[in-house]
Motif scaffolding. Structure first.
Motif, mmCIF file in Angstrom:
data_model
loop_
_atom_site.group_PDB
_atom_site.id
_atom_site.type_symbol
_atom_site.label_atom_id
_atom_site.label_comp_id
_atom_site.label_asym_id
_atom_site.label_seq_id
_atom_site.Cartn_x
_atom_site.Cartn_y
_atom_site.Cartn_z
ATOM 1 N N THR A 47 -5.317 -3.352 -45.553
ATOM 2 C CA THR A 47 -5.743 -4.279 -44.500
ATOM 3 C C THR A 47 -7.213 -4.649 -44.648
ATOM 4 O O THR A 47 -7.596 -5.824 -44.532
ATOM 5 C CB THR A 47 -5.499 -3.655 -43.114
ATOM 6 O OG1 THR A 47 -4.102 -3.367 -42.960
ATOM 7 C CG2 THR A 47 -5.942 -4.595 -42.007
ATOM 8 N N VAL A 48 -8.058 -3.652 -44.912
ATOM 9 C CA VAL A 48 -9.490 -3.925 -45.096
ATOM 10 C C VAL A 48 -9.704 -4.779 -46.338
ATOM 11 O O VAL A 48 -10.508 -5.725 -46.335
ATOM 12 C CB VAL A 48 -10.285 -2.611 -45.195
ATOM 13 C CG1 VAL A 48 -11.747 -2.889 -45.519
ATOM 14 C CG2 VAL A 48 -10.190 -1.828 -43.890
ATOM 15 N N TRP A 53 -4.043 0.869 -43.995
ATOM 16 C CA TRP A 53 -5.259 0.241 -43.483
ATOM 17 C C TRP A 53 -6.263 -0.031 -44.596
ATOM 18 O O TRP A 53 -7.097 -0.936 -44.465
ATOM 19 C CB TRP A 53 -5.865 1.052 -42.328
ATOM 20 C CG TRP A 53 -6.690 2.245 -42.644
ATOM 21 C CD1 TRP A 53 -6.294 3.537 -42.611
ATOM 22 C CD2 TRP A 53 -8.087 2.270 -42.987
ATOM 23 N NE1 TRP A 53 -7.340 4.374 -42.929
ATOM 24 C CE2 TRP A 53 -8.459 3.620 -43.154
ATOM 25 C CE3 TRP A 53 -9.062 1.298 -43.163
ATOM 26 C CZ2 TRP A 53 -9.743 4.026 -43.498
ATOM 27 C CZ3 TRP A 53 -10.349 1.685 -43.510
ATOM 28 C CH2 TRP A 53 -10.683 3.025 -43.667
ATOM 29 N N ARG A 98 -7.657 -6.923 -47.615
ATOM 30 C CA ARG A 98 -7.219 -8.278 -47.297
ATOM 31 C C ARG A 98 -8.278 -9.029 -46.492
ATOM 32 O O ARG A 98 -8.527 -10.213 -46.715
ATOM 33 C CB ARG A 98 -5.914 -8.206 -46.503
ATOM 34 C CG ARG A 98 -5.218 -9.522 -46.243
ATOM 35 C CD ARG A 98 -4.604 -10.071 -47.507
ATOM 36 N NE ARG A 98 -5.451 -11.078 -48.141
ATOM 37 C CZ ARG A 98 -5.332 -11.464 -49.407
ATOM 38 N NH1 ARG A 98 -4.431 -10.916 -50.182
ATOM 39 N NH2 ARG A 98 -6.118 -12.392 -49.910
ATOM 40 N N TRP A 99 -8.926 -8.298 -45.569
ATOM 41 C CA TRP A 99 -10.001 -8.907 -44.770
ATOM 42 C C TRP A 99 -11.143 -9.359 -45.681
ATOM 43 O O TRP A 99 -11.704 -10.453 -45.497
ATOM 44 C CB TRP A 99 -10.508 -7.899 -43.740
ATOM 45 C CG TRP A 99 -11.517 -8.443 -42.770
ATOM 46 C CD1 TRP A 99 -11.271 -8.952 -41.528
ATOM 47 C CD2 TRP A 99 -12.936 -8.544 -42.971
ATOM 48 N NE1 TRP A 99 -12.450 -9.355 -40.937
ATOM 49 C CE2 TRP A 99 -13.490 -9.121 -41.796
ATOM 50 C CE3 TRP A 99 -13.799 -8.205 -44.012
ATOM 51 C CZ2 TRP A 99 -14.853 -9.353 -41.652
ATOM 52 C CZ3 TRP A 99 -15.162 -8.441 -43.873
ATOM 53 C CH2 TRP A 99 -15.679 -9.007 -42.707
ATOM 54 N N TRP A 109 -15.094 -0.639 -51.060
ATOM 55 C CA TRP A 109 -14.610 -1.996 -50.869
ATOM 56 C C TRP A 109 -13.854 -2.532 -52.090
ATOM 57 O O TRP A 109 -12.843 -3.236 -51.945
ATOM 58 C CB TRP A 109 -15.786 -2.926 -50.549
ATOM 59 C CG TRP A 109 -16.693 -3.198 -51.714
ATOM 60 C CD1 TRP A 109 -17.757 -2.477 -52.118
ATOM 61 C CD2 TRP A 109 -16.564 -4.272 -52.654
ATOM 62 N NE1 TRP A 109 -18.327 -3.011 -53.244
ATOM 63 C CE2 TRP A 109 -17.614 -4.125 -53.592
ATOM 64 C CE3 TRP A 109 -15.688 -5.344 -52.795
ATOM 65 C CZ2 TRP A 109 -17.796 -4.999 -54.649
ATOM 66 C CZ3 TRP A 109 -15.862 -6.220 -53.852
ATOM 67 C CH2 TRP A 109 -16.898 -6.060 -54.755
ATOM 68 N N TYR A 143 -12.633 -3.545 -36.164
ATOM 69 C CA TYR A 143 -11.284 -3.060 -35.901
ATOM 70 C C TYR A 143 -11.134 -2.315 -34.580
ATOM 71 O O TYR A 143 -10.198 -2.569 -33.823
ATOM 72 C CB TYR A 143 -10.822 -2.166 -37.056
ATOM 73 C CG TYR A 143 -10.687 -2.916 -38.350
ATOM 74 C CD1 TYR A 143 -9.662 -3.838 -38.541
ATOM 75 C CD2 TYR A 143 -11.609 -2.744 -39.382
ATOM 76 C CE1 TYR A 143 -9.546 -4.554 -39.718
ATOM 77 C CE2 TYR A 143 -11.499 -3.454 -40.567
ATOM 78 C CZ TYR A 143 -10.457 -4.354 -40.732
ATOM 79 O OH TYR A 143 -10.360 -5.073 -41.897
ATOM 80 N N PRO A 180 -17.520 -5.972 -45.181
ATOM 81 C CA PRO A 180 -17.884 -5.717 -43.779
ATOM 82 C C PRO A 180 -19.226 -5.007 -43.666
ATOM 83 O O PRO A 180 -19.563 -4.143 -44.467
ATOM 84 C CB PRO A 180 -16.736 -4.822 -43.292
ATOM 85 C CG PRO A 180 -16.202 -4.166 -44.523
ATOM 86 C CD PRO A 180 -16.367 -5.169 -45.621
ATOM 87 N N GLY A 195 -2.619 -4.384 -36.445
ATOM 88 C CA GLY A 195 -3.337 -5.317 -35.605
ATOM 89 C C GLY A 195 -3.640 -4.843 -34.199
ATOM 90 O O GLY A 195 -3.890 -5.664 -33.312
ATOM 91 N N ASP A 199 -10.082 -12.465 -47.552
ATOM 92 C CA ASP A 199 -9.976 -13.634 -46.672
ATOM 93 C C ASP A 199 -11.340 -14.165 -46.258
ATOM 94 O O ASP A 199 -11.528 -15.381 -46.104
ATOM 95 C CB ASP A 199 -9.166 -13.285 -45.420
ATOM 96 C CG ASP A 199 -7.693 -13.047 -45.730
ATOM 97 O OD1 ASP A 199 -7.239 -13.480 -46.806
ATOM 98 O OD2 ASP A 199 -7.005 -12.427 -44.897
ATOM 99 N N HIS A 200 -12.313 -13.263 -46.054
ATOM 100 C CA HIS A 200 -13.624 -13.676 -45.562
ATOM 101 C C HIS A 200 -14.644 -13.874 -46.685
ATOM 102 O O HIS A 200 -15.740 -14.393 -46.437
ATOM 103 C CB HIS A 200 -14.157 -12.652 -44.558
ATOM 104 C CG HIS A 200 -13.403 -12.623 -43.267
ATOM 105 N ND1 HIS A 200 -12.181 -11.972 -43.127
ATOM 106 C CD2 HIS A 200 -13.679 -13.172 -42.045
ATOM 107 C CE1 HIS A 200 -11.747 -12.117 -41.888
ATOM 108 N NE2 HIS A 200 -12.621 -12.833 -41.219
#
Length: 495
Positions: free
Chosen positions: A49-50, A46, A52-53, A80, A66, A61, A402, A56-57
């Motif tokens: 996963t964070v 995870w 990658r987020w 981060w 999630y 965050p 997911g 992508d953005h």
């Protein structure tokens, strides 16, 4: 001709890799060879996963995206930059990427430790202390954000202790390290907290005429370090986030890494402490009062929270090095006590790179999922449910796959009360908590460890149908009218 030979030898000596490089090379090779050890914690998935987020953005965050219980609530990721680094490494090389990245940072950490110690102590003493530190930290060395911050911690604290050893103030050139640390991991707060005791050590041992000026220089450095720690996407909120974690109260003892040291069986910490006490008694080693305070403070942290063990193992040798050198001897002379093979640094680096490239395809690096609900989550995703009550340890795996969790390892997001209530519910310390949470959040299914008390209770509850079970996880589906006594049997799947 003899003159040419002499000059050749003089030119060759600097190319001989020093002890610190050989330590780093050995540690790097050992962790790459045992690479899957770095992936035994499912939280690594995870973290990627964070990261990658974020990539992508194009932003970090600021709210939870999630879970379904805390979605939209304020949440920041103080690690981060480490998450981005792991995500980028994974994108480029699969799971070999995080393994190599973590191994390199671990090697850099121990290389820096060996370098600091070898400048003050003999090579044999340096290796003993490095080996002890490695033995204590191995269980904590995983492909998680804190590992990427360890070499930064060593360089930062090494710079502070080095200044104290000189009875001087640290260079402001260290400040970028604090900024980097603050973006990699929330442990940067320790680096700020240690400025004061190390500054006291420096001024305590300085000449009386220099103490006031030295104290002012340390104070200026401390203020600059505090400002440098706020150079993150979150500003000073990174400091507040660390405070929030430490304020979790009753929740902290329930989390494995925050529990106190366990001496019910002999472990590496007990062995190292006993050997250290024995050596001090045998050799009559004494420490300055300020270094005793530092040592006892780090020991208290290691005994009260197992997650602090790596800080104890890596930083205490820095505090002890100079006092030990005065009592047991300093660095070796022209002839090293330990003969190390001569190899140009570039050649050593090339050999490690070639070995990594050759080994990575053969090793088949992948996360250790033996304790993760792999098959159960695959079945759960077929149901397309949005409100699943899960075991705390399964939360990270759900995020990586997911599925919105009820709870996961971001305890600071959920808070003390929520975490304690969930723990009491899943362990049936307070059975009414389980029923209250299931109803309050309109839970559609549960994903709990097969051996948990909550799973056993739901096996005998009407209105809940067991639709999947293996030796790791069990799924119960809320189904009005389901009667536990006549529900179809589910055969556990051995894994």
């Amino acid at each position: 001709m003899s003159i040419s030979a002499t000059h050749a030898v003089r030119r060759a000596i600097p190319l001989r890799a020093p002890l610190a490089l050989w330590v780093g090379a050995f540690v790097y090779a050992a962790f790459v060879l045992a690479g899957n050890h770095l992936l035994i914690d499912p939280d690594t998935m995870w973290q990627v996963t964070v990261g990658r987020w974020i990539l992508d953005h194009g932003t970090v965050p600021t709210v939870d995206v999630y879970s379904f219980t805390m979605r939209g609530q304020p949440w920041i990721s103080t690690q981060w930059l480490a998450q981005v680094a792991y995500a980028e490494a994974f994108a480029r090389a699969g799971w070999a990427g995080p393994v190599v990245l973590a191994s390199f940072c671990i090697a850099a950490t121990f290389g820096l430790l060996a370098r600091f110690l070898s400048q003050r102590l003999s090579e044999s003493t340096t290796l003993v202390l490095v080996a002890a530190a490695l033995a204590l930290t191995v269980p904590h060395l995983l492909a998680r954000p804190h590992v990427l911050a360890l070499p930064v911690m060593m360089a930062w604290i090494g710079g502070l202790v080095g200044a104290a050893d000189r009875r001087g103030a640290p260079s402001f050139r260290l400040l970028p390290l604090m900024t980097l640390w603050a973006n990699l991991h929330g442990g940067f707060v320790l680096g700020l907290a240690l400025i004061l005791p190390i500054a006291v050590d420096a001024t305590w041992n300085a000449r009386a005429s220099q103490r006031q000026a030295l104290a002012l220089r340390w104070a200026a450095f401390a203020l600059a370090a505090l400002a440098a720690s706020c150079v993150t996407p979150y500003g000073w909120n990174s400091l507040l986030a660390s405070q929030k974690i430490l304020g979790l109260g009753e929740a902290l003892p329930l989390i494995m890494e925050w529990r106190p040291a366990d001496f019910s069986c002999v472990g590496s910490l007990e062995i190292c402490l006993l050997l250290g006490f024995g050596l001090a008694l045998y050799r009559g080693i004494s420490l300055p009062p300020t270094r005793i305070v530092l040592l006892l403070g780090m020991l208290h942290m290691a005994l009260s929270q197992t997650r602090s063990l790596e800080s104890f193992a890596l930083l205490v040798p820095l505090f002890l090095a100079s006092p030990l050198a005065k009592q047991i001897g300093g660095p070796d002379g022209a002839k090293p006590a330990i003969a190390m093979p001569r190899m140009p640094v570039a050649a050593l680096a090339a050999a490690l790179l070639a070995g990594t490239i050759a080994w990575a395809p053969l090793a088949r690096f992948e996360p250790h999922t033996r304790g993760s609900p792999v098959a159960a989550v695959a079945e759960l995703k077929k149901l397309n449910l949005g409100r699943v009550f899960n075991d705390y340890d399964f939360g990270g795996y759900l995020i990586a796959n997911g599925v919105a969790p009820f709870i996961d390892g971001r305890t600071e997001l959920y808070g003390e009360r929520f975490f304690v209530e969930h723990n009491a519910a899943s362990g049936l310390m307070k059975p009414e908590n389980l029923f209250r949470l299931l109803d309050r959040y309109d839970i559609e299914a549960t994903l709990m460890r097969t051996q948990s008390a909550a799973t056993t209770l739901l096996d005998h509850m009407d209105g809940w149908q067991k639709i999947y079970s293996d030796d790791i996880a069990t799924i119960h589906l809320r189904k009005p009218g389901a009667v536990h006594g006549i529900e179809p049997a589910v055969n556990p799947q051995a894994r």
